[in-house]
Scaffold this motif. Structure first.
Motif, PDB file in Angstrom:
ATOM      1  N   ILE A 460      34.444  48.311  37.012  1.00  0.00           N
ATOM      2  CA  ILE A 460      33.116  48.055  36.469  1.00  0.00           C
ATOM      3  C   ILE A 460      32.125  48.626  37.463  1.00  0.00           C
ATOM      4  N   LEU A 461      31.263  49.506  37.015  1.00  0.00           N
ATOM      5  CA  LEU A 461      30.241  50.026  37.904  1.00  0.00           C
ATOM      6  C   LEU A 461      29.098  49.027  37.977  1.00  0.00           C
ATOM      7  N   SER A 462      28.601  48.800  39.172  1.00  0.00           N
ATOM      8  CA  SER A 462      27.556  47.796  39.360  1.00  0.00           C
ATOM      9  C   SER A 462      26.176  48.429  39.212  1.00  0.00           C
ATOM     10  N   PRO A 463      25.147  47.614  38.956  1.00  0.00           N
ATOM     11  CA  PRO A 463      23.786  48.141  38.869  1.00  0.00           C
ATOM     12  C   PRO A 463      23.242  48.645  40.198  1.00  0.00           C
ATOM     13  N   THR A 464      23.972  48.384  41.286  1.00  0.00           N
ATOM     14  CA  THR A 464      23.549  48.828  42.609  1.00  0.00           C
ATOM     15  C   THR A 464      24.426  49.964  43.125  1.00  0.00           C
ATOM     16  N   GLN A 465      24.996  50.741  42.200  1.00  0.00           N
ATOM     17  CA  GLN A 465      25.711  51.979  42.527  1.00  0.00           C
ATOM     18  C   GLN A 465      27.044  51.734  43.218  1.00  0.00           C
ATOM     19  N   SER A 466      27.586  50.536  43.095  1.00  0.00           N
ATOM     20  CA  SER A 466      28.874  50.236  43.702  1.00  0.00           C
ATOM     21  C   SER A 466      29.923  50.012  42.618  1.00  0.00           C
ATOM     22  N   ILE A 467      31.124  49.621  43.017  1.00  0.00           N
ATOM     23  CA  ILE A 467      32.261  49.569  42.088  1.00  0.00           C
ATOM     24  C   ILE A 467      32.974  48.236  42.221  1.00  0.00           C
ATOM     25  N   ILE A 468      33.320  47.652  41.091  1.00  0.00           N
ATOM     26  CA  ILE A 468      34.092  46.410  41.058  1.00  0.00           C
ATOM     27  C   ILE A 468      35.441  46.676  40.404  1.00  0.00           C
ATOM     28  N   PHE A 469      36.509  46.275  41.082  1.00  0.00           N
ATOM     29  CA  PHE A 469      37.856  46.289  40.499  1.00  0.00           C
ATOM     30  C   PHE A 469      38.136  44.896  39.949  1.00  0.00           C
ATOM     31  N   ARG A 470      38.572  44.830  38.701  1.00  0.00           N
ATOM     32  CA  ARG A 470      38.794  43.538  38.065  1.00  0.00           C
ATOM     33  C   ARG A 470      40.279  43.295  37.791  1.00  0.00           C
ATOM     34  N   ASP A 471      40.602  42.051  37.471  1.00  0.00           N
ATOM     35  CA  ASP A 471      41.955  41.656  37.055  1.00  0.00           C
ATOM     36  C   ASP A 471      43.008  41.991  38.107  1.00  0.00           C
ATOM     37  N   ILE A 472      42.699  41.692  39.357  1.00  0.00           N
ATOM     38  CA  ILE A 472      43.626  41.969  40.453  1.00  0.00           C
ATOM     39  C   ILE A 472      44.563  40.778  40.636  1.00  0.00           C
ATOM     40  N   ASP A 473      45.855  41.044  40.716  1.00  0.00           N
ATOM     41  CA  ASP A 473      46.834  39.999  40.993  1.00  0.00           C
ATOM     42  C   ASP A 473      46.656  39.549  42.441  1.00  0.00           C
ATOM     43  N   PRO A 474      46.522  38.241  42.690  1.00  0.00           N
ATOM     44  CA  PRO A 474      46.309  37.767  44.071  1.00  0.00           C
ATOM     45  C   PRO A 474      47.357  38.255  45.059  1.00  0.00           C
ATOM     46  N   LYS A 475      48.574  38.504  44.597  1.00  0.00           N
ATOM     47  CA  LYS A 475      49.621  38.959  45.513  1.00  0.00           C
ATOM     48  C   LYS A 475      49.364  40.381  46.026  1.00  0.00           C
ATOM     49  N   ASP A 476      48.466  41.111  45.354  1.00  0.00           N
ATOM     50  CA  ASP A 476      48.172  42.480  45.767  1.00  0.00           C
ATOM     51  C   ASP A 476      46.975  42.575  46.712  1.00  0.00           C
ATOM     52  N   LYS A 477      46.329  41.448  46.985  1.00  0.00           N
ATOM     53  CA  LYS A 477      45.100  41.464  47.784  1.00  0.00           C
ATOM     54  C   LYS A 477      45.331  42.066  49.169  1.00  0.00           C
ATOM     55  N   GLU A 478      46.357  41.636  49.855  1.00  0.00           N
ATOM     56  CA  GLU A 478      46.609  42.108  51.219  1.00  0.00           C
ATOM     57  C   GLU A 478      46.881  43.608  51.245  1.00  0.00           C
ATOM     58  N   ASP A 479      47.652  44.087  50.291  1.00  0.00           N
ATOM     59  CA  ASP A 479      47.965  45.512  50.225  1.00  0.00           C
ATOM     60  C   ASP A 479      46.709  46.340  49.927  1.00  0.00           C
ATOM     61  N   ILE A 480      45.863  45.830  49.039  1.00  0.00           N
ATOM     62  CA  ILE A 480      44.639  46.553  48.687  1.00  0.00           C
ATOM     63  C   ILE A 480      43.700  46.624  49.888  1.00  0.00           C
ATOM     64  N   ASP A 481      43.585  45.541  50.635  1.00  0.00           N
ATOM     65  CA  ASP A 481      42.777  45.570  51.850  1.00  0.00           C
ATOM     66  C   ASP A 481      43.282  46.620  52.830  1.00  0.00           C
ATOM     67  N   ALA A 482      44.608  46.722  52.941  1.00  0.00           N
ATOM     68  CA  ALA A 482      45.199  47.711  53.850  1.00  0.00           C
ATOM     69  C   ALA A 482      44.908  49.137  53.381  1.00  0.00           C
ATOM     70  N   ILE A 483      44.937  49.357  52.071  1.00  0.00           N
ATOM     71  CA  ILE A 483      44.624  50.682  51.527  1.00  0.00           C
ATOM     72  C   ILE A 483      43.180  51.061  51.836  1.00  0.00           C
ATOM     73  N   PHE A 484      42.260  50.097  51.701  1.00  0.00           N
ATOM     74  CA  PHE A 484      40.863  50.369  52.045  1.00  0.00           C
ATOM     75  C   PHE A 484      40.753  50.837  53.497  1.00  0.00           C
ATOM     76  N   LEU A 485      41.379  50.098  54.414  1.00  0.00           N
ATOM     77  CA  LEU A 485      41.291  50.441  55.830  1.00  0.00           C
ATOM     78  C   LEU A 485      41.924  51.796  56.115  1.00  0.00           C
ATOM     79  N   ASP A 486      43.048  52.084  55.476  1.00  0.00           N
ATOM     80  CA  ASP A 486      43.735  53.362  55.693  1.00  0.00           C
ATOM     81  C   ASP A 486      42.881  54.555  55.269  1.00  0.00           C
ATOM     82  N   HIS A 487      41.926  54.318  54.356  1.00  0.00           N
ATOM     83  CA  HIS A 487      41.091  55.410  53.856  1.00  0.00           C
ATOM     84  C   HIS A 487      39.678  55.387  54.443  1.00  0.00           C
ATOM     85  N   GLY A 488      39.507  54.610  55.520  1.00  0.00           N
ATOM     86  CA  GLY A 488      38.239  54.625  56.227  1.00  0.00           C
ATOM     87  C   GLY A 488      37.152  53.767  55.627  1.00  0.00           C
TER      88      GLY A 488
END
Length: 645
Positions: A460-488
């Motif tokens: 979902i694109l936000s009105p402030t030019q940012s991005i929201i990912f929805r419907d994330i399985d809680p078990k994937d939270k840690e992995d997604i955080d790691a992916i963010f860090l790996d990509h700067g």
């Protein structure tokens, strides 16, 4: 929410040259007469309400060039169809105007010297409620790499746009988007634009209704001309219907669109029963939210809709506000930014007909002679909201009920991790100025594609030019955080609050209207203002800052606590006094501030804030209360470096 009466001071200075009498009779229960200071703001309706709307007829006038162009375009086909077949790398000026309705603007890099110009095309998507399915993001990512300049940009109206498309591949790009079940139709032009809503995908009923009805209004006001399929799909139907239309099919929108109550809403135009062959006088913006959530700048829309629930947690209807808009022109006092007025409450079963009535009011009575005054905000301002309500009721055939009291609005960007309320999570990813790109160790575009491919996540694109990912399985939270860090990508807690609150428009080098920098300069302004705050020991202050390269207001600067509006090469107007919860407009404080003078301009304003603010008073609230005269007087005697907290 109390009705906000604050207005740009220039509103009071609108100058008109003649008067006319508009007499409105609505059924047996309402007869009112009121004066309109500018008969040209109405024009001559091609078909008026059947309920005795009588306008003192202005002198017959020749249609403006743009109105003639629209009328002769055969519903947005001519001259674009033929221009796209030429060997030229550009299209004519007339074709460029029609192309806007198809979602595209012709641009050139203004920093490249010499001729010929390197014409290219920007393409903007239609994304009701900001939603973007994973397959559509994959397509956009691929198209931007193959046919664009390799990046994407999240806009301030919750949709992606793509830059750098060449004329020869424009048809391929648009056809690909249409065939996957999306569209660029109505992303630009004098029609209803992308319908916004709060981007938070909570599972609660009120938020679900806000999203659902955003799609209803988007589908209700879609242009019906076959020009889009004729030009981009060679007359064939798209392989897939627009994804949002299937989600609101049960509302019988097509039937409601063409329903004729006999009061002048429906035109004698079989192709465009709502728009006609001249469409609207100017663009038309709609936003939908829930009480208390002003994450979308609801007061900046032509129509703002607020979901009203009953005691059984069911949708009862909507509060409506009208007449918001940002665009203005420097040194032209008849143009101004305006926050919307509260119109009233409408039950859900009447909403589509009432929305049609508001659109018809603007269609028939908006200013088609002076394009700078063509937005519905000028019609509402000229008549006043009470008389505008009477005008709408003459089409609607019913009284609009009084505004329902709701909780105060607050601002939230919905960044970081949140519980959706259905066992899933959503994550708001801050994107500086909406630019999705890879640059050195910062690999945002690669990161987004990886997340979409690995987890098949919707955005979902936000009105402030940012991005929201929805419907994330809680078990994937840690992995997604790691992916963010790996990509700067840094966690939201580490993003400077000034940057998190800030917005800017693209401006140079591609925007033809830009007078100076915005997107490329905003990061340095954030750093420089942060340095001043630190020096003055007020690092904890969070100020909502926006910047545009011209006065048209694409980044909604006139609602910000502090805004920089380009008024020359490397100079800006400063606007102060917007609300931190985005419910009133700011006022113009200073013109022609040179870029090099940012620090010495901001320091005395912040010094006065330190010395005179009330407890817990926000910067925008303080400058609104203090006013331009007092701040200027303080600055005249201030000595740099003399005040810290």
């Amino acid at each position: 929410v109390s009705c906000k009466k604050a207005r740009h001071k220039n509103e009071a200075k609108m100058k008109f040259t003649s008067t006319a009498l508009l007499l409105v009779t609505v059924g047996p229960w309402c007869t009112e007469a009121f004066t309109n200071s500018n008969p040209n703001a109405f024009g001559v309706p091609r078909q008026t309400s059947s309920l005795s709307m009588v306008l003192e007829k202005p002198k017959e006038k020749t249609l403006s060039k743009i109105e003639v162009l629209k009328s002769n375009s055969e519903h947005l086909t001519i001259p674009l169809l033929e221009q796209l077949k030429t060997e030229e790398i550009s299209v004519s000026k007339d074709a460029m105007q029609i192309l806007k309705y198809h979602g595209s603007y012709m641009q050139s890099d203004r920093e490249k010297r010499g001729k010929p110009k390197d014409f290219q095309f920007m393409l903007r998507l239609k994304q009701p409620a900001g939603e973007l399915p994973p397959d559509l993001y994959r397509l956009l990512d691929d198209l931007s790499n193959k046919h664009g300049q390799g990046d994407l940009r999240a806009t301030t109206r919750q949709c992606f746009q793509m830059h750098g498309i060449l004329k020869g591949t424009l048809k391929t790009v648009i056809a690909s988007i249409m065939n996957i079940g999306s569209s660029t139709v109505g992303a630009c032009g004098d029609v209803s634009r992308n319908v916004m809503t709060t981007p938070a995908p909570f599972a609660s009923a009120d938020y679900k209704y806000a999203i659902e009805w955003s799609k209803v209004f988007a589908h209700l006001f879609r242009p019906m001309t076959p020009a889009f399929s004729d030009i981009w799909l060679d007359g064939e139907k798209a392989a897939t219907v627009e994804y949002w239309s299937t989600e609101v099919k049960h509302h019988n929108i097509d039937e409601n669109m063409i329903h004729d109550n006999g009061r002048g809403i429906i035109l004698a135009d079989s192709t465009e029963p709502l728009y006609g062959d001249r469409y609207l006088p100017r663009k038309f913006k709609i936003g939908v939210t829930v009480p208390g959530d002003n994450s979308l700048d609801i007061y900046t829309n032509d129509i703002g809709c607020i979901v009203i629930m009953n005691d059984k947690n069911e949708l009862e209807g909507f509060n409506l506000m009208v007449g918001g808009g940002m665009g203005r022109t420097h040194n032209k006092e008849s143009t101004f930014a305006r926050a919307a007025d509260h119109l009233g409450y409408v039950p859900k079963e009447d909403m589509m007909e009432c929305m049609k009535s508001i659109l018809a009011s603007q269609r028939d009575h908006g200013n088609r002679d002076v394009r700078a005054n063509a937005r519905m905000k000028y019609l509402v301002h000229t008549l006043g909201v009470d008389n505008f309500r009477t005008l709408v009721e003459s089409y609607f055939g019913k009284k609009i009920q009084p505004w329902r009291e709701i909780i105060d609005f607050k601002y939230n960007d919905w960044m970081g991790w949140w519980d959706q309320g259905d066992g899933k999570l959503f994550y708001g990813l801050h994107v500086d100025n909406g630019r999705v790109k890879d640059e050195g160790d910062f690999r945002l575009k690669t990161c987004l594609r990886l997340l979409v491919d690995k987890y098949n996540l919707s955005m979902i694109l936000s009105p402030t030019q940012s991005i929201i990912f929805r419907d994330i399985d809680p078990k994937d939270k840690e992995d997604i955080d790691a992916i963010f860090l790996d990509h700067g990508l840094i966690p939201i807690e580490q993003v400077d609050p000034l940057a998190r609150l800030a917005m800017s428009c693209p401006a140079l080098p591609l925007c033809g209207l830009a007078q100076t920098e915005a997107e490329r300069r905003m990061p340095s302004y954030i750093e420089r203002i942060r340095s001043v705050l630190t020096k003055m020991n007020i690092d904890g202050e969070e100020i909502l800052i926006r910047m545009t390269g011209c006065p048209n207001g694409c980044a909604r600067p006139y609602m910000a606590e502090l805004a920089f509006v380009g008024d020359g090469m490397n100079t800006y107007q400063i606007w102060l006094g917007g609300s931190p919860v985005l419910t009133r407009t700011a006022y113009p404080f200073l013109s022609k501030m040179k870029d090099k003078n940012l620090e010495i301009t901001m320091e005395p304003i912040l010094a006065m804030f330190i010395e005179q603010k009330q407890e817990f008073e926000a910067f925008g609230d303080f400058t609104h209360r203090a006013g331009a005269v007092a701040i200027t007087k303080y600055m005249d005697t201030y000595e740099l470096g003399s005040v810290t907290a």
